[in-house]
Design an enzyme around this catalytic site. Structure first.
Site, short mmCIF file in Angstrom:
data_model
loop_
_atom_site.label_atom_id
_atom_site.label_comp_id
_atom_site.label_asym_id
_atom_site.label_seq_id
_atom_site.Cartn_x
_atom_site.Cartn_y
_atom_site.Cartn_z
N SER A 127 -13.70 80.84 38.33
CA SER A 127 -13.17 81.99 39.06
C SER A 127 -11.68 81.86 39.29
O SER A 127 -11.15 80.75 39.45
CB SER A 127 -13.87 82.09 40.42
OG SER A 127 -13.20 82.97 41.26
N TYR A 152 -16.05 79.41 48.96
CA TYR A 152 -16.52 79.85 47.62
C TYR A 152 -15.54 79.36 46.55
O TYR A 152 -15.94 78.71 45.59
CB TYR A 152 -16.63 81.37 47.56
CG TYR A 152 -16.72 81.86 46.14
CD1 TYR A 152 -15.61 82.34 45.46
CD2 TYR A 152 -17.92 81.77 45.43
CE1 TYR A 152 -15.68 82.73 44.13
CE2 TYR A 152 -18.00 82.15 44.11
CZ TYR A 152 -16.88 82.63 43.46
OH TYR A 152 -16.95 83.00 42.14
N LYS A 156 -15.85 76.45 43.26
CA LYS A 156 -15.52 76.66 41.84
C LYS A 156 -14.54 75.60 41.36
O LYS A 156 -14.66 75.03 40.28
CB LYS A 156 -14.94 78.07 41.65
CG LYS A 156 -15.96 79.17 41.84
CD LYS A 156 -17.07 79.07 40.79
CE LYS A 156 -18.15 80.11 40.98
NZ LYS A 156 -19.22 79.99 39.97
C1 WQD Z 1 -11.73 92.73 46.56
C2 WQD Z 1 -10.69 93.35 47.48
C3 WQD Z 1 -10.96 92.79 49.81
C4 WQD Z 1 -14.75 94.91 50.42
C5 WQD Z 1 -14.31 88.47 44.01
C6 WQD Z 1 -15.67 87.89 43.94
C7 WQD Z 1 -15.61 86.43 43.59
C8 WQD Z 1 -14.63 86.18 42.47
C9 WQD Z 1 -13.27 86.78 42.74
C10 WQD Z 1 -15.64 85.88 40.35
C11 WQD Z 1 -10.22 92.37 48.55
C12 WQD Z 1 -11.16 94.29 49.56
C13 WQD Z 1 -13.60 94.36 49.84
C14 WQD Z 1 -14.62 95.94 51.39
C15 WQD Z 1 -12.23 95.82 51.13
N1 WQD Z 1 -15.11 86.70 41.25
N2 WQD Z 1 -12.38 94.82 50.20
N3 WQD Z 1 -13.35 96.36 51.71
O1 WQD Z 1 -12.78 88.81 47.44
O2 WQD Z 1 -11.46 89.35 45.34
O3 WQD Z 1 -13.66 88.07 45.20
O4 WQD Z 1 -13.49 88.16 42.93
O5 WQD Z 1 -15.82 84.72 40.47
O6 WQD Z 1 -16.91 86.08 43.18
O7 WQD Z 1 -16.31 88.00 45.17
O8 WQD Z 1 -13.62 90.50 45.74
O9 WQD Z 1 -14.70 92.69 45.93
O10 WQD Z 1 -14.91 91.06 47.87
O11 WQD Z 1 -12.72 92.13 47.40
O12 WQD Z 1 -11.10 96.24 51.46
O13 WQD Z 1 -15.61 96.47 51.94
O14 WQD Z 1 -11.31 94.43 48.17
O15 WQD Z 1 -10.19 92.58 50.97
O16 WQD Z 1 -8.84 92.60 48.75
P1 WQD Z 1 -12.78 89.16 46.01
P2 WQD Z 1 -14.08 91.61 46.77
#
Ligand code: WQD
Length: 342
Positions: A127, A152, A156
């Site tokens: 990741s 998390y 990784k």
């Molecule tokens: C994305 C953006 C939140 C939910 C993911 C995967 C992880 C890894 C990396 C593969 C962030 C914002 C989210 C919401 C929001 N992938 N958000 N409101 O945290 O980048 O991690 O990619 O390994 O497994 O989880 O992804 O989709 O949780 O968040 O504003 O209700 O959306 O703050 O900026 P993240 P995410």
């Protein structure tokens, strides 16, 4: 003789899309999933797409005895793709021990069995979170890893170290770590897609559930970051493009085309999009205007990240082909499929 690939966590989001592409490429597939964050119906959906139902066993890969027994009984595995892990950044901050146990012990069990049962080839689901908040963007595979902002991300990074140290110590092992950016969207058939259990942790399923009226409004976690519109930036990649990269990696190992015994590739689009840009792109793609509220930052989140994809482009001959709006539309079509088939 058709080669068999063992896909851990194959009922999950990226795992199920990868099984489809592996089967399309002519591989047989066996998968193990503990069904803690996935639905067994996905196996039937995969069969509807490819005409082939993968072999399946349900158990926890963090259980050493069960994992060893599985490998003892399945001695025809040509390579492994290891997806099985808990994967929500925000959740991992709240229950770190579950994340360390589940993600690390399962990886150690897989490596132990590879050595014991002489299965040299592993593709590992890593990741971009191993980069933490990078000092410079875009990130290349040489960008120094940092202490991740979340347990998390740490699991990784530590799992990558398991691979690297094991490959140095035990001859014969070879692995490719694929560092995903943000996988989103759903198969064009709308038969498989992201299927979070309970309240979605990730942005896109929360977006599509809000658009479907299952959630009142989307909470945007912060607009005070140092980004063009203040909301956090990520590199959102279509899950089918990502799945195809796994077939390329498996072929590379089985054909002996890997340049070293441990290779790492960034899998992203090379383009960053903010949360507010996602909301606008979703409206353009689907016509649905999302209700949202700006709230405080989420613990564990980084500010911005996107990939330099040149190594995967040049060495794997792989490139993410699908645009953001088409990807978001696939997620919306999947959500509508879920509603129509409740
Ligand atoms: C994305 C953006 C939140 C939910 C993911 C995967 C992880 C890894 C990396 C593969 C962030 C914002 C989210 C919401 C929001 N992938 N958000 N409101 O945290 O980048 O991690 O990619 O390994 O497994 O989880 O992804 O989709 O949780 O968040 O504003 O209700 O959306 O703050 O900026 P993240 P995410």
């Amino acid at each position: 003789m058709t080669k068999k690939i063992f896909v851990t966590g194959g009922i999950g989001f990226i795992g199920s899309h990868t099984i489809v592409e592996l089967q399309n490429a002519g591989y047989d597939v066996i998968t193990v999933d503990d069904l803690s964050n996935s639905n067994i119906k996905i196996l039937d959906q995969i069969e509807k797409i490819t005409g082939k139902k993968p072999e399946f066993e349900q158990f926890d890969l963090a259980d050493s005895a069960k994992t060893d027994d599985f490998f003892k009984r399945n001695n025809d595995i040509a390579a492994i793709i290891h997806f099985a892990a808990s994967k929500a950044v925000g959740e991992s901050v709240k229950i770190p021990l579950h994340y360390y146990w589940n993600n690390l012990v399962s990886t150690m069990n897989i490596l132990k069995c590879q050595l014991k049962y002489h299965i040299p080839n592993l593709v590992y689901s890593s990741s971009c979170t191993v980069y933490g908040q990078p000092d410079h963007l875009p990130v290349t595979e040489q960008t120094p890893r940092k202490d991740a902002e979340s347990p998390y991300g740490n699991t990784k990074r530590i799992s990558e170290d398991f691979l690297n140290d094991s490959i140095k110590a035990y001859p014969g092992l070879k692995a490719i770590a694929l560092r995903y950016f943000n996988p989103i969207g759903a198969h064009p058939s709308s038969l498989i897609g992201e299927l979070p259990v309970g309240v979605p942790q990730n942005l896109i399923p929360y977006v599509t559930q809000t658009a479907a009226g299952l959630r009142d409004e989307l909470k945007v976690y912060g607009d005070d970051y140092n980004t063009p519109d203040g909301s956090p930036v990520r590199d959102y990649i279509y899950v089918v493009d990502l799945a195809k990269a796994h077939v390329v990696a498996i072929n590379r190992l089985l054909e002996g085309k890997n340049k070293s015994d441990y290779e790492i590739f960034n899998l992203g689009t090379g383009k960053g999009s903010s949360v507010l840009e996602i909301i606008n792109a979703f409206k353009k793609a689907t016509g649905v205007k999302l209700k949202y509220e700006i709230v405080g930052r989420r613990a564990g989140d980084i500010e911005k990240i996107w990939a330099d994809t040149s190594k995967a482009n040049n060495e794997l001959g792989w490139k993410a082909e699908t645009g953001l709006e088409e990807t978001l539309l696939s997620a919306w079509n999947w959500q509508k499929h879920l509603e129509e088939n409740k």
